[in-house]
Write a protein that holds these residues in place. Sequence first.
Motif, short mmCIF file in Angstrom:
data_model
loop_
_atom_site.label_atom_id
_atom_site.label_comp_id
_atom_site.label_asym_id
_atom_site.label_seq_id
_atom_site.Cartn_x
_atom_site.Cartn_y
_atom_site.Cartn_z
N SER A 165 10.25 -4.78 -5.98
CA SER A 165 10.45 -3.78 -7.14
C SER A 165 11.97 -3.85 -7.17
O SER A 165 12.68 -4.00 -6.40
CB SER A 165 9.78 -2.42 -6.81
N ASP A 166 12.06 -3.51 -8.50
CA ASP A 166 13.61 -3.04 -8.77
C ASP A 166 14.02 -1.65 -8.76
O ASP A 166 14.99 -1.27 -8.78
CB ASP A 166 13.79 -3.55 -10.18
N GLN A 167 13.17 -0.82 -7.70
CA GLN A 167 13.50 0.65 -7.55
C GLN A 167 12.79 1.15 -6.67
O GLN A 167 11.41 0.77 -6.70
CB GLN A 167 13.76 1.38 -8.64
N LEU A 168 13.30 1.87 -5.69
CA LEU A 168 12.45 2.60 -4.65
C LEU A 168 12.71 4.11 -5.04
O LEU A 168 13.95 4.35 -5.13
CB LEU A 168 12.91 2.30 -3.43
N ILE A 169 11.73 4.64 -5.12
CA ILE A 169 11.93 6.20 -5.64
C ILE A 169 11.15 7.04 -4.54
O ILE A 169 10.16 7.03 -3.89
CB ILE A 169 11.07 6.24 -7.08
N TYR A 170 11.93 8.21 -4.28
CA TYR A 170 11.59 9.02 -3.35
C TYR A 170 11.48 10.45 -3.55
O TYR A 170 12.46 11.00 -4.36
CB TYR A 170 12.51 8.72 -1.97
N ILE A 171 10.74 11.40 -3.22
CA ILE A 171 10.46 12.83 -2.90
C ILE A 171 11.40 12.90 -1.72
O ILE A 171 11.28 12.42 -0.43
CB ILE A 171 9.19 13.15 -3.18
N GLU A 230 6.31 3.07 -12.48
CA GLU A 230 5.41 1.82 -12.71
C GLU A 230 6.08 0.35 -12.08
O GLU A 230 7.37 0.49 -12.29
CB GLU A 230 5.24 1.57 -14.29
N GLY A 231 5.46 0.12 -11.31
CA GLY A 231 5.90 -1.17 -10.37
C GLY A 231 7.13 -0.76 -9.25
O GLY A 231 7.50 -1.90 -8.79
N ALA A 232 7.24 0.63 -9.03
CA ALA A 232 8.24 0.67 -7.99
C ALA A 232 7.48 0.84 -6.70
O ALA A 232 6.22 0.71 -6.46
CB ALA A 232 8.66 2.39 -8.55
N ASN A 233 8.39 0.82 -5.88
CA ASN A 233 8.10 1.19 -4.29
C ASN A 233 7.56 0.07 -3.57
O ASN A 233 6.86 0.17 -2.66
CB ASN A 233 7.10 2.37 -4.17
N HIS A 234 7.73 -1.10 -3.93
CA HIS A 234 7.53 -2.38 -3.14
C HIS A 234 8.79 -2.93 -2.62
O HIS A 234 9.61 -3.16 -3.56
CB HIS A 234 6.77 -3.43 -3.95
N ASP A 266 17.33 21.94 11.89
CA ASP A 266 17.31 22.86 10.50
C ASP A 266 17.93 21.86 9.35
O ASP A 266 18.85 21.24 9.74
CB ASP A 266 18.11 23.95 10.82
N HIS A 267 17.35 21.92 8.35
CA HIS A 267 17.91 21.22 6.99
C HIS A 267 17.90 19.75 7.39
O HIS A 267 18.84 19.16 6.55
CB HIS A 267 19.15 21.98 6.58
N GLN A 268 17.10 19.17 8.19
CA GLN A 268 17.31 17.48 8.18
C GLN A 268 15.98 17.23 7.26
O GLN A 268 14.90 17.73 7.13
CB GLN A 268 16.89 17.38 9.44
N ILE A 269 16.31 15.98 6.61
CA ILE A 269 15.27 15.43 5.63
C ILE A 269 14.42 14.24 6.04
O ILE A 269 15.11 13.52 7.01
CB ILE A 269 15.96 15.19 4.18
N ARG A 270 13.61 13.66 5.35
CA ARG A 270 13.00 12.60 5.60
C ARG A 270 12.52 12.15 3.65
O ARG A 270 12.66 13.09 2.85
CB ARG A 270 11.66 12.52 6.00
N LEU A 271 12.55 10.93 3.64
CA LEU A 271 12.33 10.36 2.25
C LEU A 271 10.87 9.90 2.28
O LEU A 271 10.62 9.13 3.28
CB LEU A 271 13.25 9.30 2.07
N GLU A 272 10.07 10.20 1.37
CA GLU A 272 8.71 9.83 1.06
C GLU A 272 8.55 9.27 -0.36
O GLU A 272 9.08 9.62 -1.43
CB GLU A 272 7.63 11.08 1.18
N LEU A 306 0.85 -1.24 0.05
CA LEU A 306 0.05 0.21 0.04
C LEU A 306 0.94 1.42 -0.12
O LEU A 306 1.28 1.78 0.99
CB LEU A 306 -0.84 -0.13 1.15
N PRO A 307 1.48 1.55 -1.34
CA PRO A 307 2.23 2.89 -1.25
C PRO A 307 1.86 4.14 -0.73
O PRO A 307 2.39 4.74 -0.23
CB PRO A 307 2.66 2.95 -2.75
#
Length: 359
Positions: free
Chosen positions: A232-238, A224-228, A176-182, A140-141
């Motif tokens: 998945s063969d790729q995990l993609i983040y903002i 397409e097909g990402a983020n499992h 300040d300026h710390q990140i998270r990945l979504e 459930l992405p």
Amino acid sequence: MTLQQPQVGDLQLRIIQANEQHAEQVTSLLVNAAEWMESQGIEQWKKEMFTSELIHSYFVEREVFLLYVDDRPAAMFTLQSGDPDYWQHLDDDRYLYLHRLTVHQDFRSLGLGAILIQWATNYALTSGKKGLRLDCMAHLPTLNRFYQSQDFRYMGTHDVKGRLASLYEKLPPAEDHQIRLEYFLEKDFDQLLEWSGDAKFLQQWSGIGWEYPLDTSDLEAHIEGANHPMFSDQLIYIVVDRITNHKVGHVALSRIDRTNRSARISKLLVGDPEARGKGYGRQILNELLRIGFDTLGMHRITLGVYDYNVSAIKLYESCGFSKEGLMRDSSWLDGQYYSVYEMSILEDEWRALQSRSTL
């Protein structure tokens, strides 16, 4: 223990610790959530699973909390100390584990889920725990993205009775300026298109996979097909700044090869011009390496960088990457060839860096 009650505008919100006398209200909330999931085709909960025996076990084995909005039961969650079923070898009873976070359909526009997560986090810390953990079905992405947006970082995925659950741990308060990945989803397309830049800049951060100008069809194929995390063969983040909640960048862990335990960092971009030079790039790399080595069990992680991008090369080397070779004149753009350095880092090299950084 007394914690400050949350507020939403002029509404009267009240959180209580429930007991057996509240069993009917708890059951009603869970069944309401299950019915909504079934109506949306979401394979997670079935209303038949919430038997009186199961609800009774919650009051015996966990702490159960109810949230009321103007004296109407609007949401609930449970907390427990330790969770060996889901966390397995990572289980640690110094944390509280959140389950059954549920908001009634009539109250979903109020942002109660985020309010309950913050309240539960404060409750865990006030109880002397290290923090809050939870799990989410890996397929459930959008739901995973919600928890990521609440400052939970990915810790792994375990098979629990045939269901794959992704594990999350709440990050400590941000500086300040710390990140998270979504997870990068369709709602992020416009932002990446805005950042993509001219032909040379697009090539610099995305490589040869995309042609200028970048468009929506490229991004549809991208996700397409990402983020499992298990298939998945790729995990993609903002990439999001945790203080401002502004999107500042994009990155992917691609070419995930679970047989040979290798992956590749690609399409790394600090897109917001105001965000450059503030250390976001280093944080993105370090978090992606943690995910690759610690949670996915990779042995080798690679990347490519154009030889003219001296600042990026210095950053990668400072994070532990080594040059493996120069692919001479491997890219053609606007009447000119460009050369690309191939770089890599191995798991033992990364772990040695982590050990030194904690000394």
